[in-house]
Design a protein around this motif. Structure first.
Motif, short mmCIF file in Angstrom:
data_model
loop_
_atom_site.label_atom_id
_atom_site.label_comp_id
_atom_site.label_asym_id
_atom_site.label_seq_id
_atom_site.Cartn_x
_atom_site.Cartn_y
_atom_site.Cartn_z
N THR A 102 1.09 -1.05 0.06
CA THR A 102 0.21 0.15 0.03
C THR A 102 1.24 1.08 -0.26
O THR A 102 1.97 1.25 0.21
N PRO A 103 0.50 2.31 -0.31
CA PRO A 103 0.85 3.96 -0.07
C PRO A 103 2.15 3.66 0.79
O PRO A 103 0.97 3.88 2.14
N GLU A 104 3.27 3.74 0.83
CA GLU A 104 3.78 4.22 2.03
C GLU A 104 3.56 4.55 3.31
O GLU A 104 4.68 3.92 4.41
N SER A 105 2.86 5.69 2.97
CA SER A 105 3.29 6.73 4.84
C SER A 105 2.13 5.26 5.64
O SER A 105 1.76 5.45 6.43
N LEU A 106 1.53 4.50 4.85
CA LEU A 106 0.73 3.56 5.67
C LEU A 106 1.46 2.24 6.56
O LEU A 106 1.68 1.55 5.59
N GLN A 107 1.32 2.43 7.50
CA GLN A 107 2.48 1.53 8.17
C GLN A 107 1.42 0.78 9.41
O GLN A 107 2.22 -0.27 9.72
#
Ligand SMILES: *Cc1c(COP(=O)(O)O)cnc(C)c1O
Length: 432
Positions: A102-107
């Protein structure tokens, strides 16, 4: 008692609700015995080419050996354990994949068992975030018309107010703010005029808005519309400027359906919170997840109520996690993007003849989604029978006849689906 097919069907019609049906006037249902690849086999022996992926889910086709293997070997080890105070390899491996894909900032990952619940959790995250910031009055949502986010109460409250169930449940539904459906189509630019009404809602209510929720680029069950990635980019900017969280509901679009792994990628944006479901397990099990970025996770954790107040019984179910791991590995190993783009091209070409038909209002395709919108609502039961007689499984609703096949469909099978759609919408018998 249910040995013969007719008594099985009779029992079904007398005792079981299917989606959006009446027990007093049930619609016909078709008994499926098995499903393999892109084929559903009916109890009567007929084979149908699947044009629906069982509602966006079965992206690899049915009974894929890699998924069956993952399910059975996990079942031998451990089908389920509670997630409170316990963890397990399948859940951790899946979280690692989701964080990476998923998009990088979603951790940060929260597991649940259905798409609607993952939307409930996303909304709860947003509300808890603002409670933690000392702004509990930020307890409303902003959304656009034409959306669909599920059938439980908070998701229902942000579905399209006309197509959705607002009028039926108006007394009990939470009230939220709506802007018009995004006007510019997928291949059009978004002008500032297109944002006026949305900006007006933000301007008047931003002190009360916790989050803006929408389906990125593809509005699914609310109307099967594809809108401009430019619009989504501007939505992200407006949310940033006004300190509003952005929730992207990728339950329908996630895992390649729109031609990108996630539809947010068309716009190059990252939401603060994202929901995935449907194709997460390749359609084999019910599972969903809500992902959040650092701002949301930290914001909640630093408040007076630092725990996220949710915990479903079957959270992180090992069977579902194992199947999801197998499905995502398979996706990464196969040339899904090439396949989806080839499907898009073929859908455009082979549905194009519909656009000249007087019954048809619009024809569109994006990724592995092809839509023919008619002027009048179709007679669903009649059209369904026509499709089954043609050997295809296509389930229209309202004015929408659409196909979203498994990515593994062959060009020959896809041609049969397109031909059936073209023949159906040209026939005035199918319009009420
Ligand atoms: C299907 C869907 C949901 C609801 O998921 P369920 O698993 O049916 O609860 C929510 N949002 C979108 C965009 C969907 O397509």
């Amino acid at each position: 008692m249910l040995d013969d097919l007719q008594s099985l069907l009779d029992f079904d019609q007398t005792h079981i609700w299917h989606p959006y049906t009446s027990l007093k006037a049930p619609l016909p249902v078709y008994p499926v015995r098995s499903a393999q690849g892109v084929r559903l086999t009916l109890e009567t022996g007929e084979e149908l080419i699947d044009g629906m992926s069982s509602w966006w889910a079965a992206i690899h086709g049915y009974s894929h050996p890699a998924l069956v293997q993952a399910l059975s070997s996990q079942a031998e080890k451990m089908s389920h354990v509670m997630f409170g105070g316990i963890t397990h390899r399948p859940a951790v491996e899946l979280a690692e994949k989701l964080v990476r894909m998923t998009p990088e900032s979603l951790q940060y990952v929260f597991y649940s068992d259905s798409g609607s619940v993952s939307v409930e959790v996303a909304i709860k995250m947003a509300f808890q975030y603002w409670i933690s910031q000392g702004k509990p009055e930020r307890s409303s949502l902003l959304t656009v018309c034409g959306g669909y986010h599920g059938d439980t109460f908070q998701p229902m409250s942000v579905c399209d107010p006309v197509n959705g169930m607002h009028s039926v449940f108006s007394r009990v539904l939470p009230k939220h703010y709506f802007a018009p459906a995004p006007r510019p189509r997928f291949d059009e630019a978004c002008t500032e005029d297109d944002l006026d009404a949305l900006k007006a809602q933000i301007f008047s209510h931003h002190d009360h808005i916790a989050a803006l929720i929408l389906e990125p680029v593809v509005q699914g069950a609310g109307g099967m519309r594809f809108y401009s990635p430019d619009y989504l980019r501007r939505v992200r900017e407006l949310c940033d400027e006004n300190d509003i969280l952005l929730i992207a509901d990728e339950i329908a679009t996630g895992f390649g359906r729109s031609g990108k792994l996630f539809a947010c990628e068309h716009a190059g944006i990252e939401p603060d919170i994202m929901c995935v479901g449907k194709a997460l397990t390749g359609g084999m099990m019910s599972m969903a997840a809500t992902l959040a970025n650092e701002k949301v996770a930290r914001g909640i954790s630093e408040g007076s109520l630092p725990v996220l107040m949710h915990g479903p019984t079957f959270m992180g179910n090992p069977l579902a996690c194992s199947v999801a791991n197998a499905s995502l590995s398979l996706l990464e190993k196969t040339p899904w993007q090439k396949r989806v783009l080839a499907i898009e091209k073929q859908l455009r070409e082979e549905l194009a003849p519909c656009s000249f038909m007087p019954t048809v209002a619009d024809v569109r395709a994006l990724g592995a989604i092809g839509v023919v919108e008619t002027h009048k609502a179709v007679d669903m039961a009649r059209l369904q029978k026509f499709f089954v007689d043609k050997g295809v499984w296509i389930r229209p609703f309202g004015k929408l006849v659409y196909i979203m096949p498994p990515y593994i469909i062959s060009p020959e099978d896809l041609s049969k689906l397109c031909a059936a759609v073209c023949e159906a919408v040209s026939d005035s018998r199918f319009f009420g």
